[in-house]
Design a protein around this motif. Sequence first.
Motif, PDB file in Angstrom:
ATOM      1  N   MET A  14       0.829  -1.204   0.000  1.00 26.10           N
ATOM      2  CA  MET A  14       0.000   0.000   0.000  1.00 26.10           C
ATOM      3  C   MET A  14       0.866   1.257   0.000  1.00 26.10           C
ATOM      4  SD  MET A  14      -3.006  -1.079   2.719  1.00 26.10           S
ATOM      5  CE  MET A  14      -3.805   0.534   2.645  1.00 26.10           C
ATOM      6  N   ALA A  15       1.924   1.235   0.815  1.00 23.10           N
ATOM      7  CA  ALA A  15       2.793   2.405   0.936  1.00 23.10           C
ATOM      8  C   ALA A  15       3.576   2.677  -0.344  1.00 23.10           C
ATOM      9  CB  ALA A  15       3.761   2.221   2.100  1.00 23.10           C
ATOM     10  N   THR A  16       3.812   1.646  -1.138  1.00 28.07           N
ATOM     11  CA  THR A  16       4.560   1.823  -2.386  1.00 28.07           C
ATOM     12  C   THR A  16       3.644   1.933  -3.597  1.00 28.07           C
ATOM     13  OG1 THR A  16       4.823  -0.595  -2.506  1.00 28.07           O
ATOM     14  CG2 THR A  16       6.641   0.679  -1.550  1.00 28.07           C
ATOM     15  N   GLY A  17       2.318   1.968  -3.348  1.00 24.91           N
ATOM     16  CA  GLY A  17       1.371   2.175  -4.433  1.00 24.91           C
ATOM     17  C   GLY A  17       1.093   0.960  -5.279  1.00 24.91           C
ATOM     18  N   VAL A  18       1.282  -0.237  -4.705  1.00 21.61           N
ATOM     19  CA  VAL A  18       1.085  -1.474  -5.456  1.00 21.61           C
ATOM     20  C   VAL A  18      -0.213  -2.143  -5.013  1.00 21.61           C
ATOM     21  CG1 VAL A  18       1.989  -3.775  -5.947  1.00 21.61           C
ATOM     22  CG2 VAL A  18       3.549  -1.834  -5.754  1.00 21.61           C
ATOM     23  N   ALA A  19      -1.047  -2.511  -5.979  1.00 23.06           N
ATOM     24  CA  ALA A  19      -2.272  -3.263  -5.714  1.00 23.06           C
ATOM     25  C   ALA A  19      -2.263  -4.498  -6.609  1.00 23.06           C
ATOM     26  CB  ALA A  19      -3.504  -2.416  -5.995  1.00 23.06           C
ATOM     27  N   GLY A  20      -2.124  -5.661  -6.003  1.00 19.65           N
ATOM     28  CA  GLY A  20      -1.965  -6.869  -6.799  1.00 19.65           C
ATOM     29  C   GLY A  20      -0.627  -6.843  -7.513  1.00 19.65           C
ATOM     30  N   ALA A  22      -0.207  -4.578 -10.014  1.00 17.15           N
ATOM     31  CA  ALA A  22      -0.232  -3.295 -10.729  1.00 17.15           C
ATOM     32  C   ALA A  22       0.322  -2.174  -9.859  1.00 17.15           C
ATOM     33  CB  ALA A  22      -1.655  -2.955 -11.155  1.00 17.15           C
ATOM     34  N   GLN A  23       1.094  -1.282 -10.480  1.00 14.99           N
ATOM     35  CA  GLN A  23       1.608  -0.090  -9.812  1.00 14.99           C
ATOM     36  C   GLN A  23       0.569   1.017 -10.004  1.00 14.99           C
ATOM     37  OE1 GLN A  23       4.931   0.019  -8.286  1.00 14.99           O
ATOM     38  NE2 GLN A  23       4.025   1.817  -7.321  1.00 14.99           N
ATOM     39  N   ILE A  24      -0.287   1.193  -8.989  1.00 15.26           N
ATOM     40  CA  ILE A  24      -1.396   2.139  -9.091  1.00 15.26           C
ATOM     41  C   ILE A  24      -0.904   3.580  -9.019  1.00 15.26           C
ATOM     42  CG2 ILE A  24      -3.613   2.833  -8.122  1.00 15.26           C
ATOM     43  CD1 ILE A  24      -3.604   0.053  -9.357  1.00 15.26           C
ATOM     44  N   VAL A  25       0.046   3.825  -8.113  1.00 12.37           N
ATOM     45  CA  VAL A  25       0.612   5.162  -7.914  1.00 12.37           C
ATOM     46  C   VAL A  25       2.119   5.066  -8.161  1.00 12.37           C
ATOM     47  CG1 VAL A  25       0.917   7.082  -6.291  1.00 12.37           C
ATOM     48  CG2 VAL A  25      -1.157   5.680  -6.189  1.00 12.37           C
ATOM     49  N   LEU A  31       5.702   6.648  -1.968  1.00 10.16           N
ATOM     50  CA  LEU A  31       6.546   6.635  -0.767  1.00 10.16           C
ATOM     51  C   LEU A  31       6.549   7.996  -0.076  1.00 10.16           C
ATOM     52  CD1 LEU A  31       9.598   4.492  -1.930  1.00 10.16           C
ATOM     53  CD2 LEU A  31       7.947   3.933  -0.135  1.00 10.16           C
ATOM     54  N   THR A  32       6.500   9.073  -0.848  1.00 13.54           N
ATOM     55  CA  THR A  32       6.458  10.414  -0.256  1.00 13.54           C
ATOM     56  C   THR A  32       5.188  10.594   0.565  1.00 13.54           C
ATOM     57  OG1 THR A  32       7.731  11.338  -2.096  1.00 13.54           O
ATOM     58  CG2 THR A  32       6.471  12.886  -0.746  1.00 13.54           C
ATOM     59  N   LEU A  33       4.048  10.198   0.001  1.00 15.00           N
ATOM     60  CA  LEU A  33       2.777  10.314   0.714  1.00 15.00           C
ATOM     61  C   LEU A  33       2.765   9.430   1.962  1.00 15.00           C
ATOM     62  CD1 LEU A  33       0.204  10.293  -2.243  1.00 15.00           C
ATOM     63  CD2 LEU A  33       1.041  12.252  -0.937  1.00 15.00           C
ATOM     64  N   ALA A  34       3.285   8.209   1.815  1.00 16.44           N
ATOM     65  CA  ALA A  34       3.301   7.292   2.956  1.00 16.44           C
ATOM     66  C   ALA A  34       4.167   7.827   4.087  1.00 16.44           C
ATOM     67  CB  ALA A  34       3.820   5.918   2.504  1.00 16.44           C
ATOM     68  N   GLY A  76       0.881  16.624 -11.808  1.00 13.81           N
ATOM     69  CA  GLY A  76      -0.171  16.350 -12.783  1.00 13.81           C
ATOM     70  C   GLY A  76      -0.788  14.971 -12.634  1.00 13.81           C
ATOM     71  N   GLU A  77      -0.403  14.238 -11.589  1.00  9.57           N
ATOM     72  CA  GLU A  77      -0.963  12.908 -11.338  1.00  9.57           C
ATOM     73  C   GLU A  77      -2.344  13.033 -10.681  1.00  9.57           C
ATOM     74  OE1 GLU A  77       0.158   9.932 -12.048  1.00  9.57           O
ATOM     75  OE2 GLU A  77       2.185  10.381 -12.746  1.00  9.57           O
TER      76      GLU A  77
END
Length: 292
Positions: A14-20, A22-25, A31-34, A76-77
């Motif tokens: 979750m902290a690295t933006g991975v779901a399954g 797929a790299q969602i973020v 990592l910055t947000l986490a 822009g994300e």
Amino acid sequence: MVIGLSLAPVAVNMATGVAGDAQIVPKGIALTLALIALGATMITAILGRGIMRVVPIIVGVIAGYVAAVILGMITGESLINTTAVADAAWFALPNFVRPEFNLPAILFILPVAIAPAIEHFGDIMAISSVTKRDYMEKPGIQNTMLGDGLATTAAGLLGGPPNTTYSEVTGAVTLTRAFNPAIMTWAAIFAIALSFVGKLSGALASIPMPVMGGIMILLFGMVTVVGLSVVAKLGDKLVEARNMVIVSTVLIIGLGGLTLSFGEGFTLAGIGLSGVTGLVLNLILPRVKEAT
């Protein structure tokens, strides 16, 4: 302890933006947000006074949310799902469905129920250790388990999901030091009332995954630490051969991903398998008589 450690990959993903798979973020942004959410939660938990000591998780979510808005504007994300809020109604009924009798589904879920039952037992021990109250004795593990079962039955009759104790809550209680059970009662009442506010559900769904991942790193870690504190109470008994055999076997089975299948649809793995293993070993392994 096994629960917290087994959930560690979930928090990291979750902290690295991975779901399954797929790299969602994008990983750098995730990592910055986490880190922002995690840091805000840590600082509030350590330095907060008064009401601020009770709401470190909310502070972490707000800090991460604001950071997501700023980073989204810079890069822009699309980091926040505003559609979930815009499309949600202010008042919305939960999606109740009529229950149906399905014997294959019942037989499939019976072995699955072993895992949350064992997790319930561990969570009650953990929360007893944190609050310094023996909930195993009062109200008693048989009554807390009964409450879990009745809640799941009621949810099933309304077409809802089954209930279980959540180890994350133990981490949250440890973090906030809010030990009064009445707080959980009022929290449950407010949660039921707020479930009818569609905009709130949309707002919660819009929280970026890495923000919650940063907070989960802390909460899952605390679950592990609470488990360690329970094991540490064994003192010198922990290094006795029998106890070491049981603890080491349970840890490796619980964390190693071992899965056992017993016929079609009957599978034990993870927490459930490690819990059953611990119970069986405790029953069958010989006890060493103390010298008199």
